[in-house]
Scaffold this active site. Structure first.
Site, short mmCIF file in Angstrom:
data_model
loop_
_atom_site.label_atom_id
_atom_site.label_comp_id
_atom_site.label_asym_id
_atom_site.label_seq_id
_atom_site.Cartn_x
_atom_site.Cartn_y
_atom_site.Cartn_z
CB SER A 1 -0.92 0.02 1.23
OG SER A 1 -1.82 -1.07 1.22
CG HIS B 1 -5.66 -1.79 4.13
ND1 HIS B 1 -6.29 -2.73 3.33
CD2 HIS B 1 -5.10 -0.90 3.28
CE1 HIS B 1 -6.11 -2.42 2.06
NE2 HIS B 1 -5.40 -1.31 2.00
#
Length: 487
Positions: free
Chosen positions: A323, A417
């Site tokens: 990410s 997340h």
């Protein structure tokens, strides 16, 4: 004439006799047309007693509103209509006050439960703004759901740019977002996989919507949907074939630490070797419709894709992201700006670190370092990259783990997340060496790992107690930050 003009298009106001009017009068005429349109299009809230018997609005009225709105130019004309809709067709505050008093009266008089519940139901009914009825009606029209997504996209953009503002508009944005959240619940969503054989228009939309790692050309696009890669999107049953949110996956043998290896490396074989696939890396998730911002789609897309991959490739044991860390560089430059320019008072770096940095930059203050960070020039110096490695890693760990907004992770990707139940697993140095990656996060990226058996408990702990689950590497870097840096 104004009624005929409204039925066709608002552009007709600028033709014929309207065009001959001075600009100020022309604006007044269009404004009057908006008022007339809204009065006809927004259904009145029926009395509580007849709410179940009220006939639905004529379909023509909804179609007329859609045509008028789409005929307006983006920007001030649409902003004016949305503002009027929010301000003039919201909640009837007089009714709300009346039935709030009746609920309180029923409680004070300790009336029977049925009477209290009915008073509460009446209050709940009159808390509905009138424009909600318009949105409900439009949602039932053919193509109406797509239009409402477009309209909310204008609202989101207008609020961001201050083209529309105020509590009424913000309230209407929230109401429409909640309605879209119901209409776009998982039961109405279809999971579709993108391959090189997918329709050209779908591939083009996927390419255009890629917000994390831009697609360079068709060869790049072919690679991202080819061997050792998967691309999935959600579509809605009322908008078939239209990507709403897109997830890109790399199938690897380990947890990736560099995005260049994923988006630039050409797979060596055309045919996948399933024995080499043990890990799924989610490396990009992009919302394609601005109007669905805030509608929970990403969480459900990841869960559905995990199930699909488990079914197709049961040997996969590890699920992780690679990410970006948007905002880290800006946060860091802000810290440097707030620090004193005197070497003795530096609070982000150790003395040996700052001495080395100063020798390389030729500046005992933070000004040169800030400039190098702002223009990406620092990566041209191998010595500076080496010296900044350790301090930037611990600063990044603190940014992700320690910087909070209302108790939750400040970084939006981290917050997303962690809410899903992932573990902040590994921070990677020079993981994205593209200009965009260097500018956004000094080239660093982070893996959020999904241990499927623990995601529910991790999510509950984060949402309930704001506890972040992190690996030893991340916690060690946080500890180094606490020992060597002071904020």
């Amino acid at each position: 004439m104004s009624r005929l003009g409204l039925c066709l298009s608002p552009r007709l106001f600028l033709r014929g006799p309207w065009a001959a009017l001075p600009r100020g009068l022309r604006r007044l005429s269009v404004a009057a047309g908006m008022e007339e349109l809204l009065s006809r299009s927004v259904p009145p809230l029926p009395p509580y007693e007849t709410k179940e018997k009220a006939p639905p609005p004529a379909e023509l009225r909804g179609a007329e509103f859609v045509r008028f709105y789409r005929g307006l130019r983006a920007g001030p004309p649409r902003a004016q209509l949305l503002t009027r809709l929010a301000q003039d067709f919201g909640v009837d505050h007089g009714r709300v006050a009346e039935f709030s008093a009746k609920v309180l009266q029923a409680r004070e008089q300790q009336r029977e439960l049925g009477a209290l519940l009915q008073a509460e139901d009446r209050l709940r009914y009159y808390l509905n703004p009138r424009y909600r009825g318009l949105f409900q009606h439009l949602g039932r029209l053919e193509g109406g759901l797509r239009f409402l997504v477009e309209l909310r996209g204008d609202l989101v953009e207008g609020l961001a740019t201050k083209a529309v503002d105020g509590p009424h508009v913000k309230e209407m944005n929230g109401v429409l977002k909640n309605m879209l959240s119901e209409w776009f619940s998982t039961g109405f969503l279809n999971l579709e996989r993108v391959t090189w054989q997918s329709p050209c228009e779908v591939l083009q939309k996927i390419s255009d919507s890629e917000a994390v790692h831009p697609v360079r050309n068709w060869v790049d696009m072919k690679r991202r949907v080819g061997s050792y890669r998967r691309c999935y999107f959600f579509s809605h049953c009322a908008i078939p074939g239209e990507p709403l949110i897109v997830l890109h996956v790399a199938l690897t043998s380990d947890i990736s630490s560099s995005i260049q290896a994923i988006v630039k490396e050409v797979p060596p074989l055309e045919t996948e070797d399933a024995d080499k696939i043990t890990t799924a890396i989610f490396y990009s998730i992009s919302l394609t419709q601005q109007g669905l911002q805030g509608v929970e789609l990403g969480t459900y897309l990841i869960k559905r894709v995990v199930k699909q991959l488990q079914k197709e490739l049961p040997q996969i044991k590890a699920f992780s992201t690679l990410s970006p860390i948007p905002g880290f560089t800006n946060w860091l430059v802000g810290l440097l700006s707030s620090q004193t320019k005197e070497l003795e008072r530096n609070e982000l770096f150790t003395e040996p670190e700052w001495q080395e940095i100063s020798e390389i930059t030729g500046d005992s203050t933070t000004e040169t370092l800030k400039k190098l960070l702002n223009n990406n020039e620092w990566v041209r110096s191998e010595k500076l990259v080496e010296v900044l490695h350790s301090p930037f890693m611990r600063l990044c760990a603190w940014y992700l783990y320690g910087e909070k907004h209302r108790g939750y992770a400040l970084n939006p990707v981290a917050n997303f997340h962690l809410q899903n139940g992932s573990v902040m697993w590994r921070i990677n140095w020079m993981a994205d060496t593209s200009p965009r990656g260097i500018a956004a996060s000094c080239g660093m990226m982070v893996n959020y790992r999904y241990f499927l058996e623990d995601t529910d408990s991790n999510s509950a702990a984060y949402l309930g107690t704001k506890q972040i689950k992190a690996s030893e590497q991340v916690l060690s870097l946080v500890s180094q930050f606490q020992q060597n840096s002071k904020l």
